[in-house]
Design an enzyme around this catalytic site. Structure first.
Site, PDB file in Angstrom:
ATOM      1  N   CYS A   1      27.474   9.261 -35.671  1.00 30.39           N
ATOM      2  CA  CYS A   1      26.287   8.433 -35.906  1.00 30.39           C
ATOM      3  C   CYS A   1      25.671   8.635 -37.283  1.00 30.39           C
ATOM      4  O   CYS A   1      24.781   7.879 -37.680  1.00 30.39           O
ATOM      5  CB  CYS A   1      25.242   8.688 -34.818  1.00 30.39           C
ATOM      6  SG  CYS A   1      25.770   8.122 -33.186  1.00 30.39           S
TER       7      CYS A   1
ATOM      8  N   HIS B   1      18.600   6.414 -37.908  1.00 30.37           N
ATOM      9  CA  HIS B   1      19.642   6.063 -36.938  1.00 30.37           C
ATOM     10  C   HIS B   1      18.969   5.760 -35.608  1.00 30.37           C
ATOM     11  O   HIS B   1      18.119   6.520 -35.139  1.00 30.37           O
ATOM     12  CB  HIS B   1      20.629   7.215 -36.798  1.00 30.37           C
ATOM     13  CG  HIS B   1      21.440   7.159 -35.550  1.00 30.37           C
ATOM     14  ND1 HIS B   1      22.225   6.063 -35.214  1.00 30.37           N
ATOM     15  CD2 HIS B   1      21.576   8.058 -34.526  1.00 30.37           C
ATOM     16  CE1 HIS B   1      22.808   6.293 -34.054  1.00 30.37           C
ATOM     17  NE2 HIS B   1      22.437   7.483 -33.611  1.00 30.37           N
TER      18      HIS B   1
ATOM     19  N   ASN C   1      22.024   2.133 -28.926  1.00 32.08           N
ATOM     20  CA  ASN C   1      22.550   2.997 -29.982  1.00 32.08           C
ATOM     21  C   ASN C   1      23.932   2.476 -30.369  1.00 32.08           C
ATOM     22  O   ASN C   1      24.873   2.540 -29.575  1.00 32.08           O
ATOM     23  CB  ASN C   1      22.636   4.438 -29.465  1.00 32.08           C
ATOM     24  CG  ASN C   1      23.163   5.423 -30.501  1.00 32.08           C
ATOM     25  OD1 ASN C   1      23.803   5.045 -31.474  1.00 32.08           O
ATOM     26  ND2 ASN C   1      22.909   6.706 -30.270  1.00 32.08           N
TER      27      ASN C   1
END
Length: 347
Positions: free
Chosen positions: A121, A263, A293
């Site tokens: 990520c 993020h 996500n």
């Protein structure tokens, strides 16, 4: 030719000149997940802030989203060629070869340098630094950089803890060689890792470690696994520390930040990091509510969403930060340039 000023030793800076995002058309709502998992909409929203996510159809792959986002970003930048294509992903089409060369070929960019970046990520920040490095070194004058992930292909659909969090998507930027003092210049990076904590976020099967052992992997080993409580603690701490380090290098104060673009892990993490930094939550760009996500795609998708809704204005000062498996983390700064309004991210 490089834009380095005659008589100056300063290398060219990477300047953002194109942006686009794309998510699949198929939507999975909290209510749909509740039918197969022991959960409900209220439980999911309370813990993650997510109400829906987008997932690819059977037969689709990460490169399909990457190609569409890349095509849109090239159109945004009004260019039809680049010197390099970089793809940040945890879900490549194949273990071998990398996904970037196939993406480049499908975009008509065969011959350009092409490679993948694997930082989970944190992939967008790591890849942005890599792309900026190509430009600073004089290897490339224009780079197409794409963050793309299809977590639906590695998350166990029966895993309540993770199936509610992740979605699929791709976000892309075009970078050109320019000057460090012009709007759109990317700079002041902070990157870090702690491989001693690799087991906190992992897909155990599929690599050489598992393949070198006898026997077939079990169901759990074949899917994404994350130790949520420990990851939460590390994510908040590492993202806040990295953000402060980056601000310090640039000589910025927290009040100098107009927009915080982290993020998009989940809403609780985003707000916790903003609170830790002393940033008002309203300065935190979020779209995790509608897409979940999306891994390496989350920051460029958040940028595209904010640009599409005209939240970002030329001259705005942005702080980007991320945390992911590895463990990895990173941050960078960006002054927003004048860009065409992006196409709708949603289908």
């Amino acid at each position: 030719m490089s834009p380095t000023v005659a008589g100056s030793c300063a290398p060219p800076a990477a300047v953002l000149c194109g942006l686009a995002g794309r998510v699949p058309s198929r939507v999975v709502t909290n209510e749909q997940l509740a039918r197969r998992l022991d959960t409900d909409d209220a439980w999911i929203r309370t813990r993650t802030g997510i109400r829906q996510r987008h997932v690819i159809d059977p037969g689709q792959a990460t490169s399909d989203l990457a190609v569409e986002a890349g095509r849109r970003a090239l159109a945004s930048a009004a260019v039809d060629s680049v010197d390099a294509v970089v793809v940040a992903t945890t879900t490549p089409d194949h273990t071998c070869p990398a996904t970037a060369p196939a993406v480049a070929a499908r975009l008509g960019l065969a011959g350009a340098a092409a490679f993948d970046v694997g930082a989970v990520c944190t992939g967008f920040v790591y890849g942005l630094a890599s792309a900026a490095g190509l430009i600073a070194a004089g290897v490339a004058e224009r780079v197409l950089f794409i963050g793309a992930d299809t977590y639906s292909t590695i998350v166990d659909p029966l895993d309540r803890a993770n199936a509610i969090i992740f979605g699929d998507g791709a976000g892309a930027v075009v970078l050109r060689a320019g000057h460090s003092d012009e709007p759109g210049a990317v700079g002041y990076f902070d990157l870090g890792s702690d491989g001693g904590q690799e087991d906190l976020i992992m897909v155990a099967a599929g690599g050489s470690r598992q393949r070198s052992r006898p026997g077939e992997p079990g169901r759990a080993e074949r899917h994404f696994a994350m130790r949520g409580k420990e990851v939460y603690r590390h994510a908040v701490t590492r993202m806040a520390e990295s953000a402060r380090a980056t601000l310090s290098r640039a000589g910025w104060k927290i009040d100098d930040v107009d927009h915080f673009v982290p993020h998009q892990a989940n809403l609780r993490i985003l707000h916790s990091v903003a609170d830790d930094l002393g940033l008002p939550r309203e300065r935190c760009a979020t779209h995790v509510e509608s897409v979940g996500n999306t891994g390496a795609a989350s920051i460029p998708l958040a940028l595209a969403d904010a640009a599409e809704s005209q939240v970002l204005k030329p001259g705005d000062r942005l702080l980007l930060t991320a945390f992911g498996g590895g463990l990895t983390w990173g941050s960078c700064l960006l002054t927003w340039p004048t860009l065409p309004r992006p196409e709708r991210t949603m289908p």
